[in-house]
Scaffold this active site. Structure first.
Site, PDB file in Angstrom:
ATOM      1  CB  CYS A 155      -0.951  -0.004   1.190  1.00 51.98           C
ATOM      2  SG  CYS A 155      -1.806  -1.563   1.388  1.00 51.98           S
ATOM      3  CG  HIS A 163      -3.251   2.817   2.354  1.00 53.69           C
ATOM      4  ND1 HIS A 163      -3.890   2.432   1.200  1.00 53.69           N
ATOM      5  CD2 HIS A 163      -3.273   1.735   3.176  1.00 53.69           C
ATOM      6  CE1 HIS A 163      -4.281   1.177   1.323  1.00 53.69           C
ATOM      7  NE2 HIS A 163      -3.919   0.734   2.507  1.00 53.69           N
ATOM      8  CG  ASN A 193      -6.808  -1.405   1.672  1.00 53.90           C
ATOM      9  OD1 ASN A 193      -6.094  -1.022   0.740  1.00 53.90           O
ATOM     10  ND2 ASN A 193      -6.306  -1.816   2.824  1.00 53.90           N
TER      11      ASN A 193
HETATM   12  N1  ACO Z   1     -18.788  -9.146   9.471  1.00 49.08           N
HETATM   13  C1  ACO Z   1     -19.315  -9.439  10.667  1.00 49.08           C
HETATM   14  N2  ACO Z   1     -18.556  -9.837  11.722  1.00 49.08           N
HETATM   15  C2  ACO Z   1     -17.239  -9.947  11.515  1.00 49.08           C
HETATM   16  C3  ACO Z   1     -16.627  -9.657  10.288  1.00 49.08           C
HETATM   17  C4  ACO Z   1     -17.474  -9.255   9.236  1.00 49.08           C
HETATM   18  N3  ACO Z   1     -17.001  -8.932   8.009  1.00 49.08           N
HETATM   19  N4  ACO Z   1     -15.307  -9.867  10.410  1.00 49.08           N
HETATM   20  C5  ACO Z   1     -15.069 -10.256  11.664  1.00 49.08           C
HETATM   21  N5  ACO Z   1     -16.231 -10.308  12.342  1.00 49.08           N
HETATM   22  C6  ACO Z   1     -16.451 -10.687  13.739  1.00 49.08           C
HETATM   23  C7  ACO Z   1     -15.391 -11.614  14.243  1.00 49.08           C
HETATM   24  O1  ACO Z   1     -15.703 -12.945  13.929  1.00 49.08           O
HETATM   25  C8  ACO Z   1     -15.446 -11.351  15.721  1.00 49.08           C
HETATM   26  O2  ACO Z   1     -16.539 -12.041  16.258  1.00 49.08           O
HETATM   27  P1  ACO Z   1     -16.436 -12.725  17.714  1.00 49.08           P
HETATM   28  O3  ACO Z   1     -16.173 -11.603  18.666  1.00 49.08           O
HETATM   29  O4  ACO Z   1     -17.764 -13.378  17.862  1.00 49.08           O
HETATM   30  O5  ACO Z   1     -15.287 -13.676  17.603  1.00 49.08           O
HETATM   31  C9  ACO Z   1     -15.764  -9.864  15.796  1.00 49.08           C
HETATM   32  O6  ACO Z   1     -16.344  -9.506  14.548  1.00 49.08           O
HETATM   33  C10 ACO Z   1     -14.541  -9.013  16.053  1.00 49.08           C
HETATM   34  O7  ACO Z   1     -13.516  -9.431  15.160  1.00 49.08           O
HETATM   35  P2  ACO Z   1     -12.133  -8.779  15.169  1.00 49.08           P
HETATM   36  O8  ACO Z   1     -11.270  -9.353  14.089  1.00 49.08           O
HETATM   37  O9  ACO Z   1     -11.607  -8.781  16.564  1.00 49.08           O
HETATM   38  O10 ACO Z   1     -12.555  -7.327  14.737  1.00 49.08           O
HETATM   39  P3  ACO Z   1     -11.808  -5.991  15.034  1.00 49.08           P
HETATM   40  O11 ACO Z   1     -12.650  -5.209  15.959  1.00 49.08           O
HETATM   41  O12 ACO Z   1     -10.368  -6.178  15.338  1.00 49.08           O
HETATM   42  O13 ACO Z   1     -11.924  -5.328  13.598  1.00 49.08           O
HETATM   43  C11 ACO Z   1     -10.612  -4.854  11.658  1.00 49.08           C
HETATM   44  C12 ACO Z   1     -11.316  -5.926  12.455  1.00 49.08           C
HETATM   45  C13 ACO Z   1     -11.651  -3.862  11.130  1.00 49.08           C
HETATM   46  C14 ACO Z   1      -9.886  -5.467  10.465  1.00 49.08           C
HETATM   47  C15 ACO Z   1      -9.618  -4.162  12.612  1.00 49.08           C
HETATM   48  O14 ACO Z   1      -8.747  -5.090  13.190  1.00 49.08           O
HETATM   49  C16 ACO Z   1      -8.836  -3.110  11.958  1.00 49.08           C
HETATM   50  O15 ACO Z   1      -9.305  -2.006  11.740  1.00 49.08           O
HETATM   51  N6  ACO Z   1      -7.564  -3.419  11.617  1.00 49.08           N
HETATM   52  C17 ACO Z   1      -6.717  -2.554  10.880  1.00 49.08           C
HETATM   53  C18 ACO Z   1      -6.251  -3.265   9.725  1.00 49.08           C
HETATM   54  C19 ACO Z   1      -6.806  -2.788   8.420  1.00 49.08           C
HETATM   55  O16 ACO Z   1      -7.637  -1.943   8.264  1.00 49.08           O
HETATM   56  N7  ACO Z   1      -6.249  -3.381   7.429  1.00 49.08           N
HETATM   57  C20 ACO Z   1      -6.569  -3.046   6.099  1.00 49.08           C
HETATM   58  C21 ACO Z   1      -5.559  -3.674   5.246  1.00 49.08           C
HETATM   59  S1  ACO Z   1      -3.956  -3.353   5.735  1.00 49.08           S
HETATM   60  C22 ACO Z   1      -3.398  -2.061   5.018  1.00 49.08           C
HETATM   61  O17 ACO Z   1      -3.899  -1.604   4.050  1.00 49.08           O
HETATM   62  C23 ACO Z   1      -2.235  -1.449   5.640  1.00 49.08           C
END
Ligand code: ACO
Length: 360
Positions: free
Chosen positions: A126, A287, A317
Site C-alpha cells: 500500500c 492510504h 482498500n
Molecule cells: N462481518 C461481521 N462480523 C465480523 C466480520 C465481518 N465482516 N469480520 C469479523 N467479524 C467478527 C469476528 O468474527 C469477531 O466475532 P467474535 O467476537 O464473535 O469472535 C468480531 O467480529 C470481532 O472481530 P475482530 O477481528 O476482533 O474485529 P476488530 O474489531 O479487530 O476489527 C478490523 C477488524 C476492522 C480489520 C480491525 O482489526 C482493523 O481495523 N484493523 C486494521 C487493519 C486494516 O484496516 N487493514 C486493512 C488492510 S492493511 C493495510 O492496508 C495497511
C-alpha cells in the site's frame, strides 16, 4: 563550456510535479449488503469498523493490466502528452497479472510507448505509489534521466486484490477492492517535493503466499528440492493438503497498531521536511485502508476532518492504487488547484510506509 551549462540546468531541477491523473475501476460494484449473499456479515459491521460502503471487483472480463492501461491513457490525455514523450514507466502493484513481464511493460505495449525507456513494477504494497514517486524523483535528478528527450514519467498504482481474497473468510475479504490510477510526473524547478520511505521486515502481520512456490517437490538434486509450478501438480498438491493457498491473511490488530503509529510519525516527518506544519497543509491523503485508522490519528493530532480526503467508502482498500485513486478523484472534484499543497502517506504490508509532499 557547453557541458557546464547543461550540468547547471540539471542541478536546478530538483522537484517533481504531477501534471495529469487518470483512474479506472471495474464496472462491477458490490455493496456491503451484496456481500451478505456470500458470508455472514452486515452493512452495519463493515461500515462502523471500516467506513467502507462498497468496492469494485474485476469480473473474468477485466484484468489489472486493462485497468492500468485505461488509467494511464486517461492520465496522458489529462496531461496532454503523447506516448512518444514518456521516458519512464513504473507500476506499483502487489497483484501482478504475470510473474513476468511486469504490468509496466504490458501497459507500455498496450499504449504504444516506444521502446528504449525503463519500465518496471515495484512491490511496496500500500506504500507503493509513494515509493514510486521517490524513485522517479531520484531518477529524474540523475544526469542520464534528465538528458532524456522524453521528459515525462508514467507512475501507475494498480491492484486486482480480488485475486487473493478468500470470500469465505469475512474478516479480510470485506476490506479490499480492485482499481488502478496513474499520474504523469515531470521534473520541476518551481514545485518543491519531499519524500521519505521506510520498511520494517515483517512477514506475519499481512501476507499472501505465492501460489505453488516451495510447496511441490518436483525433482531432487543432491538432497535439495527443485520446484516447479506445473498447474497439474498444483491441483494435486492442494488435494493432498501439502500446499498453502495464496489468500491474503492479516493480523488486523497488529496492522492497526502499526498503521496509527507510522501515520502519525509520517505527518510529523513531512511537516519537518517541507517546513509546512500539518495545520497549514491543504490536504492529507492517507492510504485508504480504514477510516478508524485515519480518525484515530486525526483526533490525536487535533486536525480537522476536512483536511483528510476520503474515498474508501466507494472503493474499499485498493492497496497500491489507493493514493493515486484519491488524487484522481480530488482532481475530478476540482480540489487540486494551482498552489494546492498535499501530504500523501502510505502504509502497508512489508511492513512498509512512506510519505511525500506535493505541490500542484
Ligand atoms: N462481518 C461481521 N462480523 C465480523 C466480520 C465481518 N465482516 N469480520 C469479523 N467479524 C467478527 C469476528 O468474527 C469477531 O466475532 P467474535 O467476537 O464473535 O469472535 C468480531 O467480529 C470481532 O472481530 P475482530 O477481528 O476482533 O474485529 P476488530 O474489531 O479487530 O476489527 C478490523 C477488524 C476492522 C480489520 C480491525 O482489526 C482493523 O481495523 N484493523 C486494521 C487493519 C486494516 O484496516 N487493514 C486493512 C488492510 S492493511 C493495510 O492496508 C495497511
Amino acid at each position: 563550456m557547453e557541458k557546464k551549462k547543461d550540468r547547471k540546468s540539471y542541478r536546478h531541477m530538483n522537484g517533481i510535479e504531477i501534471i495529469g491523473l487518470g483512474k479506472a475501476v471495474p464496472e462491477t460494484r458490490l455493496t456491503n449488503e451484496d456481500l451478505r449473499q456470500y458470508m455472514d456479515t452486515s452493512d452495519e459491521w463493515i461500515r462502523s469498523r471500516t467506513g467502507i460502503v462498497s468496492r469494485h471487483l474485476c469480473t473474468g472480463e477485466e484484468s489489472l493490466t486493462d485497468l492500468a492501461t485505461e488509467a494511464s491513457r486517461k492520465a496522458m490525455e489529462d496531461a496532454g502528452i503523447a506516448p512518444e514523450e514518456v521516458g519512464l514507466v513504473i507500476c506499483a502493484t502487489c497483484t501482478t497479472d504475470y510473474m513476468v513481464p511486469s504490468v509496466a511493460c504490458a501497459v507500455q505495449e498496450n499504449i504504444g510507448i516506444p521502446g528504449g525507456v525503463p519500465a518496471f513494477d515495484i512491490n511496496a504494497a500500500c506504500s507503493g505509489f509513494v515509493y514510486g514517486l521517490q524513485l522517479i524523483y531520484s531518477l529524474m535528478n540523475a544526469e542520464a534521466a534528465c538528458r532524456s528527450e522524453r521528459k515525462y514519467a508514467l507512475m501507475i498504482g494498480g491492484e486486482q486484490l480480488s485475486k487473493m481474497l478468500d470470500f469465505s473468510e469475512r474478516s479480510v475479504s470485506v476490506l479490499f477492492g480492485d482499481g488502478a490510477a496513474a499520474a504523469i510526473v515531470r521534473g520541476s524547478s518551481q514545485k518543491r517535493f519531499f519524500c521519505h520511505t521506510a520498511a520494517e521486515g515483517d512477514r506475519s502481520a499481512l501476507y499472501a503466499h505465492t501460489v505453488g512456490r516451495n510447496q511441490i517437490p518436483a525433482m531432487e538434486y543432491k538432497g535439495k528440492r527443485i520446484v516447479s509450478e506445473n498447474p497439474l501438480q498444483i491441483t494435486e498438491a492442494y488435494a493432498a493438503g501439502i500446499m498453502k493457498d495464496g489468500y491474503l491473511r492479516m493480523d488486523g490488530r497488529k496492522v492497526f497498531r502499526f498503521a496509527v503509529r507510522v501515520l502519525a510519525a509520517e505527518i510529523d516527518q513531512m511537516a519537518e521536511q517541507s517546513k509546512v506544519p500539518a495545520e497549514e497543509i491543504d490536504y492529507i491523503v492517507c492510504h485508504q485502508a480504514n477510516s478508524r485508522i485515519i480518525d484515530y490519528v486525526r483526533k490525536q493530532k487535533n486536525l480537522p476532518e476536512e483536511k483528510f480526503f476520503m474515498n474508501l467508502q466507494e472503493y474499499g482498500n485498493t492497496s497500491g492504487a489507493s493514493i493515486p485513486l484519491a488524487l484522481a478523484d480530488m482532481k475530478d472534484r476540482g480540489m487540486l488547484k494551482p498552489g494546492t499543497r498535499i501530504f500523501c502517506i502510505g502504509f502497508g504490508a512489508g511492513l512498509t510506509w512512506g510519505g511525500c509532499y506535493l505541490e500542484f
